[in-house]
Design a protein around this motif. Sequence first.
Motif, mmCIF file in Angstrom:
data_model
loop_
_atom_site.group_PDB
_atom_site.id
_atom_site.type_symbol
_atom_site.label_atom_id
_atom_site.label_comp_id
_atom_site.label_asym_id
_atom_site.label_seq_id
_atom_site.Cartn_x
_atom_site.Cartn_y
_atom_site.Cartn_z
ATOM 1 N N HIS A 158 0.837 -1.196 0.000
ATOM 2 C CA HIS A 158 0.000 0.000 0.000
ATOM 3 C C HIS A 158 0.868 1.240 0.000
ATOM 4 O O HIS A 158 1.778 1.381 0.819
ATOM 5 N N TYR A 159 0.576 2.152 -0.921
ATOM 6 C CA TYR A 159 1.339 3.388 -1.024
ATOM 7 C C TYR A 159 0.740 4.520 -0.190
ATOM 8 O O TYR A 159 1.428 5.471 0.134
ATOM 9 N N GLY A 160 -0.549 4.447 0.106
ATOM 10 C CA GLY A 160 -1.145 5.515 0.903
ATOM 11 C C GLY A 160 -2.570 5.800 0.483
ATOM 12 O O GLY A 160 -3.117 5.175 -0.429
ATOM 13 N N ARG A 161 -3.180 6.740 1.167
ATOM 14 C CA ARG A 161 -4.556 7.107 0.874
ATOM 15 C C ARG A 161 -4.739 8.605 1.020
ATOM 16 O O ARG A 161 -3.911 9.309 1.609
ATOM 17 N N THR A 205 4.118 11.209 -7.637
ATOM 18 C CA THR A 205 2.826 11.639 -7.119
ATOM 19 C C THR A 205 1.741 11.096 -8.029
ATOM 20 O O THR A 205 1.785 11.291 -9.251
ATOM 21 N N ALA A 206 0.791 10.380 -7.430
ATOM 22 C CA ALA A 206 -0.372 9.885 -8.166
ATOM 23 C C ALA A 206 -1.507 10.878 -7.967
ATOM 24 O O ALA A 206 -1.901 11.154 -6.837
ATOM 25 N N ARG A 207 -1.996 11.434 -9.059
ATOM 26 C CA ARG A 207 -3.140 12.342 -9.009
ATOM 27 C C ARG A 207 -4.353 11.597 -9.561
ATOM 28 O O ARG A 207 -4.406 11.277 -10.749
ATOM 29 N N ALA A 208 -5.292 11.292 -8.689
ATOM 30 C CA ALA A 208 -6.487 10.529 -9.078
ATOM 31 C C ALA A 208 -7.657 11.493 -9.249
ATOM 32 O O ALA A 208 -7.973 12.264 -8.333
ATOM 33 N N ILE A 255 -1.624 11.343 -3.972
ATOM 34 C CA ILE A 255 -0.878 10.478 -3.060
ATOM 35 C C ILE A 255 0.567 10.451 -3.537
ATOM 36 O O ILE A 255 0.846 10.081 -4.685
ATOM 37 N N GLU A 256 1.477 10.834 -2.673
ATOM 38 C CA GLU A 256 2.896 10.746 -2.996
ATOM 39 C C GLU A 256 3.426 9.390 -2.546
ATOM 40 O O GLU A 256 3.079 8.909 -1.468
ATOM 41 N N PHE A 257 4.259 8.776 -3.377
ATOM 42 C CA PHE A 257 4.803 7.467 -3.013
ATOM 43 C C PHE A 257 6.218 7.311 -3.543
ATOM 44 O O PHE A 257 6.646 8.022 -4.459
ATOM 45 N N GLU A 258 6.921 6.377 -2.942
ATOM 46 C CA GLU A 258 8.290 6.070 -3.328
ATOM 47 C C GLU A 258 8.299 4.723 -4.038
ATOM 48 O O GLU A 258 7.899 3.703 -3.467
ATOM 49 N N PHE A 259 8.716 4.709 -5.305
ATOM 50 C CA PHE A 259 8.788 3.462 -6.054
ATOM 51 C C PHE A 259 10.182 2.875 -5.926
ATOM 52 O O PHE A 259 11.172 3.486 -6.320
ATOM 53 N N GLU A 260 10.262 1.676 -5.353
ATOM 54 C CA GLU A 260 11.489 0.901 -5.284
ATOM 55 C C GLU A 260 11.203 -0.489 -5.823
ATOM 56 O O GLU A 260 10.268 -1.163 -5.372
#
Length: 368
Positions: free
Chosen positions: A57-60, A157-160, A185-190
Amino acid sequence: MNRRAFLRGTAVAGTAAIAGCLERLGFEEESAWDNPPLVEDRPDAVYLPAGKEEMGHYGRASDGEYAVELSYTIPHRFWTVAGDTQRVDVDTDDSMHLMLTVWDDQTDTILPVNTDLELRRDDGSIVEQLTPWAMLSQRMGAHYGDNITLPEEGTYTARARVGPVTTERTGAFADRFDDASELEIEFEFERSDIHDLEFEMVDEDRRGAREAHALMDPSGHGHGGHDGDGPGHAPTSDGPPVEDLPGDRLGTERSADAKITAIRTTADRLSGDGDYLVVCLRTPYNDVRLPSATLNATVERGGTTVLEDESLAETIDPELGHHYGVQLAGLESGDELTVAVDRPPQVARHDGYETAFFDFEDVRYTVS
């Protein structure tokens, strides 16, 4: 050598170490993914797939009306349903299977919405724009998702853009969800986060059995981590138990391996001067709603047709949940009600659902 095939045959305890070792030996990203085994002789029904993938989960985010959660798992195949059914296989460039869940922040009701997703780097550049598929999976229920490719590791950053809700809305939902909203939602892709997700194989003698994986427990899976970490993930789309719904239950029948329950209610807010017919279309094991179908109803009374091919509107209601409904002049004892599914649910499916919910036969109920 295929890394995932190798890892599947290795003890789970050594998964992370082996993945790192293979990278040091020079195995590239394009060798990482492969479709998991597909059950042979699949029934035209819900069945237990060959395995299940862990998810992270990246966030909400929420604006007080819409809430969204961004999740990810290993890239995997799925089937789209838009008239014809098409299988989408994993591409060698796929970074992950990205999933978006959308719900009402006040009632935790999963919402059928229009949704678009834009992924930006931390410098503002757009790297991916997509309209995720409306999907069904056995563990998540209804959600939106697709396999995606990201160019490199780093901050995104995912903009939905979600909404409006285009189905009928009743009760407290009647004056809500008219507008669209944008949530970020900002997330870190690794890459290691994806590679380290576990794939649990199902025993061979159970694969294809007429059952399903259990839905995730929203109270027990991770927000901001892998399954099992944190305070919980987004709500799932199982509906309120039919025995708890208000009204007179006319019965539950099975067609195309879906459960079809008919309920008559006289609630003034729904029925006016007559009755309101509720039809719940759900999966057989986890009571997950089946959206984007076309249903109609016919009523015969004493051998005479008093209602013919009346369309049922796809509807969400705080008490009744997702259903298909219509106002009727009034049902009488002895009436014969026939419900037909003219078009199956137009949603993509993950393994275990892709052969079910297509060839519907009419179901019938007698009003008591």
